[in-house]
Design an enzyme around this catalytic site. Sequence first.
Site, PDB file in Angstrom:
ATOM      1  N   THR A  18     -35.681 -45.674  49.756  1.00 52.25           N
ATOM      2  CA  THR A  18     -35.398 -47.095  49.974  1.00 52.25           C
ATOM      3  C   THR A  18     -36.149 -47.612  51.197  1.00 52.25           C
ATOM      4  O   THR A  18     -36.594 -48.740  51.242  1.00 52.25           O
ATOM      5  CB  THR A  18     -33.883 -47.319  50.184  1.00 52.25           C
ATOM      6  OG1 THR A  18     -33.163 -46.620  49.179  1.00 52.25           O
ATOM      7  CG2 THR A  18     -33.511 -48.784  50.132  1.00 52.25           C
ATOM      8  N   ARG A  22     -37.441 -39.771  54.537  1.00 48.57           N
ATOM      9  CA  ARG A  22     -36.413 -39.229  55.432  1.00 48.57           C
ATOM     10  C   ARG A  22     -36.084 -37.805  55.022  1.00 48.57           C
ATOM     11  O   ARG A  22     -35.812 -37.538  53.854  1.00 48.57           O
ATOM     12  CB  ARG A  22     -35.147 -40.085  55.386  1.00 48.57           C
ATOM     13  CG  ARG A  22     -35.401 -41.447  55.936  1.00 48.57           C
ATOM     14  CD  ARG A  22     -34.161 -42.290  56.008  1.00 48.57           C
ATOM     15  NE  ARG A  22     -34.554 -43.667  56.280  1.00 48.57           N
ATOM     16  CZ  ARG A  22     -33.740 -44.678  56.366  1.00 48.57           C
ATOM     17  NH1 ARG A  22     -32.433 -44.499  56.231  1.00 48.57           N
ATOM     18  NH2 ARG A  22     -34.183 -45.897  56.618  1.00 48.57           N
ATOM     19  N   SER A 113     -33.238 -44.407  60.753  1.00 49.00           N
ATOM     20  CA  SER A 113     -32.309 -45.540  60.794  1.00 49.00           C
ATOM     21  C   SER A 113     -30.856 -45.163  61.062  1.00 49.00           C
ATOM     22  O   SER A 113     -30.543 -44.631  62.108  1.00 49.00           O
ATOM     23  CB  SER A 113     -32.447 -46.311  59.488  1.00 49.00           C
ATOM     24  OG  SER A 113     -31.670 -47.459  59.532  1.00 49.00           O
ATOM     25  N   HIS A 114     -30.007 -45.368  60.064  1.00 52.69           N
ATOM     26  CA  HIS A 114     -28.569 -45.153  60.251  1.00 52.69           C
ATOM     27  C   HIS A 114     -28.165 -43.687  60.056  1.00 52.69           C
ATOM     28  O   HIS A 114     -26.981 -43.369  60.147  1.00 52.69           O
ATOM     29  CB  HIS A 114     -27.783 -46.041  59.290  1.00 52.69           C
ATOM     30  CG  HIS A 114     -28.118 -45.753  57.847  1.00 52.69           C
ATOM     31  ND1 HIS A 114     -29.282 -46.205  57.264  1.00 52.69           N
ATOM     32  CD2 HIS A 114     -27.474 -45.042  56.905  1.00 52.69           C
ATOM     33  CE1 HIS A 114     -29.332 -45.795  56.015  1.00 52.69           C
ATOM     34  NE2 HIS A 114     -28.238 -45.079  55.765  1.00 52.69           N
ATOM     35  N   LYS A 126     -41.964 -44.485  58.309  1.00 47.78           N
ATOM     36  CA  LYS A 126     -42.132 -45.584  57.364  1.00 47.78           C
ATOM     37  C   LYS A 126     -43.380 -46.369  57.736  1.00 47.78           C
ATOM     38  O   LYS A 126     -43.673 -46.549  58.922  1.00 47.78           O
ATOM     39  CB  LYS A 126     -40.893 -46.474  57.483  1.00 47.78           C
ATOM     40  CG  LYS A 126     -40.879 -47.664  56.594  1.00 47.78           C
ATOM     41  CD  LYS A 126     -39.543 -48.379  56.664  1.00 47.78           C
ATOM     42  CE  LYS A 126     -39.436 -49.260  57.882  1.00 47.78           C
ATOM     43  NZ  LYS A 126     -38.406 -50.290  57.743  1.00 47.78           N
ATOM     44  N   ASP A 278     -27.540 -50.207  64.490  1.00 41.52           N
ATOM     45  CA  ASP A 278     -27.772 -48.840  64.016  1.00 41.52           C
ATOM     46  C   ASP A 278     -28.888 -48.146  64.794  1.00 41.52           C
ATOM     47  O   ASP A 278     -29.390 -48.677  65.792  1.00 41.52           O
ATOM     48  CB  ASP A 278     -28.074 -48.840  62.510  1.00 41.52           C
ATOM     49  CG  ASP A 278     -29.438 -49.435  62.197  1.00 41.52           C
ATOM     50  OD1 ASP A 278     -29.932 -50.243  62.995  1.00 41.52           O
ATOM     51  OD2 ASP A 278     -30.016 -49.081  61.144  1.00 41.52           O
ATOM     52  N   ASP A 280     -32.113 -47.662  64.452  1.00 41.01           N
ATOM     53  CA  ASP A 280     -33.388 -48.339  64.717  1.00 41.01           C
ATOM     54  C   ASP A 280     -33.228 -49.838  64.969  1.00 41.01           C
ATOM     55  O   ASP A 280     -34.226 -50.562  65.044  1.00 41.01           O
ATOM     56  CB  ASP A 280     -34.367 -48.089  63.566  1.00 41.01           C
ATOM     57  CG  ASP A 280     -33.865 -48.611  62.233  1.00 41.01           C
ATOM     58  OD1 ASP A 280     -32.637 -48.714  62.055  1.00 41.01           O
ATOM     59  OD2 ASP A 280     -34.698 -48.927  61.369  1.00 41.01           O
ATOM     60  N   ASP A 282     -31.974 -52.391  63.183  1.00 43.20           N
ATOM     61  CA  ASP A 282     -32.115 -53.467  62.199  1.00 43.20           C
ATOM     62  C   ASP A 282     -30.795 -53.835  61.516  1.00 43.20           C
ATOM     63  O   ASP A 282     -30.729 -54.811  60.784  1.00 43.20           O
ATOM     64  CB  ASP A 282     -33.213 -53.146  61.158  1.00 43.20           C
ATOM     65  CG  ASP A 282     -32.979 -51.840  60.427  1.00 43.20           C
ATOM     66  OD1 ASP A 282     -31.978 -51.155  60.729  1.00 43.20           O
ATOM     67  OD2 ASP A 282     -33.801 -51.483  59.561  1.00 43.20           O
ATOM     68  N   ARG A 283     -29.737 -53.074  61.774  1.00 48.82           N
ATOM     69  CA  ARG A 283     -28.438 -53.423  61.180  1.00 48.82           C
ATOM     70  C   ARG A 283     -27.502 -53.999  62.229  1.00 48.82           C
ATOM     71  O   ARG A 283     -27.679 -53.758  63.425  1.00 48.82           O
ATOM     72  CB  ARG A 283     -27.754 -52.187  60.607  1.00 48.82           C
ATOM     73  CG  ARG A 283     -28.482 -51.580  59.465  1.00 48.82           C
ATOM     74  CD  ARG A 283     -27.658 -50.458  58.874  1.00 48.82           C
ATOM     75  NE  ARG A 283     -28.362 -49.891  57.737  1.00 48.82           N
ATOM     76  CZ  ARG A 283     -27.776 -49.237  56.752  1.00 48.82           C
ATOM     77  NH1 ARG A 283     -26.473 -49.040  56.785  1.00 48.82           N
ATOM     78  NH2 ARG A 283     -28.480 -48.751  55.757  1.00 48.82           N
ATOM     79  N   THR A 345     -32.003 -53.523  46.135  1.00 46.17           N
ATOM     80  CA  THR A 345     -31.664 -53.035  47.472  1.00 46.17           C
ATOM     81  C   THR A 345     -32.923 -52.580  48.215  1.00 46.17           C
ATOM     82  O   THR A 345     -33.767 -51.897  47.646  1.00 46.17           O
ATOM     83  CB  THR A 345     -30.681 -51.867  47.329  1.00 46.17           C
ATOM     84  OG1 THR A 345     -29.460 -52.392  46.796  1.00 46.17           O
ATOM     85  CG2 THR A 345     -30.409 -51.193  48.652  1.00 46.17           C
ATOM     86  N   SER A 366     -25.206 -54.024  53.295  1.00 46.55           N
ATOM     87  CA  SER A 366     -25.205 -52.827  54.129  1.00 46.55           C
ATOM     88  C   SER A 366     -25.448 -53.157  55.602  1.00 46.55           C
ATOM     89  O   SER A 366     -26.170 -52.452  56.277  1.00 46.55           O
ATOM     90  CB  SER A 366     -26.284 -51.873  53.617  1.00 46.55           C
ATOM     91  OG  SER A 366     -27.539 -52.541  53.581  1.00 46.55           O
ATOM     92  N   LYS A 377     -35.018 -56.566  58.587  1.00 43.13           N
ATOM     93  CA  LYS A 377     -33.710 -57.059  58.983  1.00 43.13           C
ATOM     94  C   LYS A 377     -33.582 -56.854  60.490  1.00 43.13           C
ATOM     95  O   LYS A 377     -34.319 -56.064  61.078  1.00 43.13           O
ATOM     96  CB  LYS A 377     -32.606 -56.388  58.196  1.00 43.13           C
ATOM     97  CG  LYS A 377     -32.574 -54.870  58.218  1.00 43.13           C
ATOM     98  CD  LYS A 377     -31.540 -54.396  57.200  1.00 43.13           C
ATOM     99  CE  LYS A 377     -31.335 -52.899  57.244  1.00 43.13           C
ATOM    100  NZ  LYS A 377     -32.315 -52.146  56.447  1.00 43.13           N
TER     101      LYS A 377
END
Length: 544
Positions: A18, A22, A113-114, A126, A278, A280, A282-283, A345, A366, A377
């Site tokens: 996604t 990872r 990320s998370h 990425k 999170d 990185d 972005d959340r 997604t 999310s 994001k």
Amino acid sequence: MEIKTIATAAFEGQKPGTSGLRKKVEVFQQPHYLANFVQSVFDALSDKEGKTLVVGGDGRFFNREAAQIIIKMAAANGFGKVILGKSGLMSTPAVSCVIRKYNAFGGIVLSASHNPGGPGHDFGIKYNVSNGGPAPEKVTDAIYENTTKITEYKILDVADAQIDEIGFSKVGDMELQVIDPVKDYAELMQKLFDFDLIKALFKKGKFTMRFDAMNAITGPYAKYILEDLLGAAKGTVVNGEPKPDFGGLHPDPNLVYAKELVDYMFGDEGADFGAASDGDGDRNMILGKKFYVNPSDSIAVLSNEFWNAPGYNRGLAGVARSMPTSSALDRVAADHGITCYEVPTGWKFFGNLMDANKVTLCGEESFGTGSSHVREKDGLWAVLFWLNIIATRCASVEDIVKTHWNKFGRNYYSRHDYEAVDSKIAADVMKDLESKFDSLKGQKLGSYEVKLADNFSYKDSVDGSVSKNQGLRIIFSDSSRIIFRTSGTGTEGATIRIYVEKYEPNPTKQNADPQDALKELIDIAEELSELKKRSHRDGPTVIT
Ligand code: VG1
Ligand code: CO
């Protein structure tokens, strides 16, 4: 200075999910593993000669080593310049901001990320393209194809570059610019939001906030913007030092993993406003005093209240959400006479719509919210947007959300995650469920009638590309929905996510616990899939 060509062999499974590739840290630490992927990225790009590449990561274990490898490989592959966040650090939205601001060719984000970090946990990488956003599927497909055929990679044979001082240096013929990772991003935020107004809110001394950076990358950004620029009290930002293992925290800002913040905000001494981000950056999770804002509601509220923020008060071109995100946003769009796009997604699907100026704000269930200010994001951006609304409206988070429900109705919403399920069991559950779809239409399940059951497929309205198999949807005649998806970010077994939604227009019925309001749908989901039974679980690992 010698360019070395190193012989290598393909590794299996270097397929971006996604959001990038990872894997466990130990997988990335194998000789050539990272280099193979980076070379496969570079080989998928034409015209990179002499161009600028931005590199930054969330500070997790292996970030520094990875940055050094990428710098040397960029130099050997003909890039003219690398712009690197100091010590290899930069949040995902800041990388996007920097790519755009300096017209870079692309960028590499080092993050899972998370997902948790440190030995035994996850690392990730990425590639982002020149609009600042995640590479679209045609690029990630080309990268993956290259990883299966790679036989050699190029790397410059030099000592490690100096990455801890801001300034310029040379790596072979390539220029390396080490930048303050916060500055450009903070400047952009000041253009979008009314900093004077938010400053005044904090100055009155009555308004309190806590921001939990979860020992990840947002700490330095949040401290500078919230405490230094906006005058929030020192100590507003907690867990503010990025640590290679996130201090043992799972840096996913939700009710389960950001428990410390949630407990504080639901306690009697809690602040007026709480937020977390999170790994990185972005959340985001938004909390009021003893009040949780569901991310699907958050994007709907921001889209309805856009006029509060200077960067958006000229209006929204349109809005977009990922398919599983609740349709609260659609109701706002309809009210404002703008289009709400529904995409699969993953943030990569919003990029084309933003580039074509079809949408301004986007969101995912999310804990991801963002806008066309960058092409990722953006956690802190969402927090500043909320602060701007609170400051203009002089209202609490709870009041703002409840006023919203009152006008638009409430979309009760919850996601149930079954993490690290045996891959074979998970695949069978999804296959068997889909095979029931033909006979489901028109059937009554409890008090619900099935209107549509399908496997979501998306056609990009800008470039016409088609993405299939994006989640199993069951839509009922009253617009309630149950969605099943397999995660594309996990690194252990398979994670199945069940998304459940039900609309409640009646204000007197909008204060139930979502788990109660959605109980019948949750039971139907189990009846149809038998996921609990077949994965031998008592229930989901995470409920948000
Ligand atoms: C998850 C989320 C998705 C998000 C992605 C990347 O993907 O569901 O909405 O875009 O993570 O977010 P999946 O495939 O596991 O459901 V992040 O913050 O990891 O960059
Ligand atoms: Co993230």
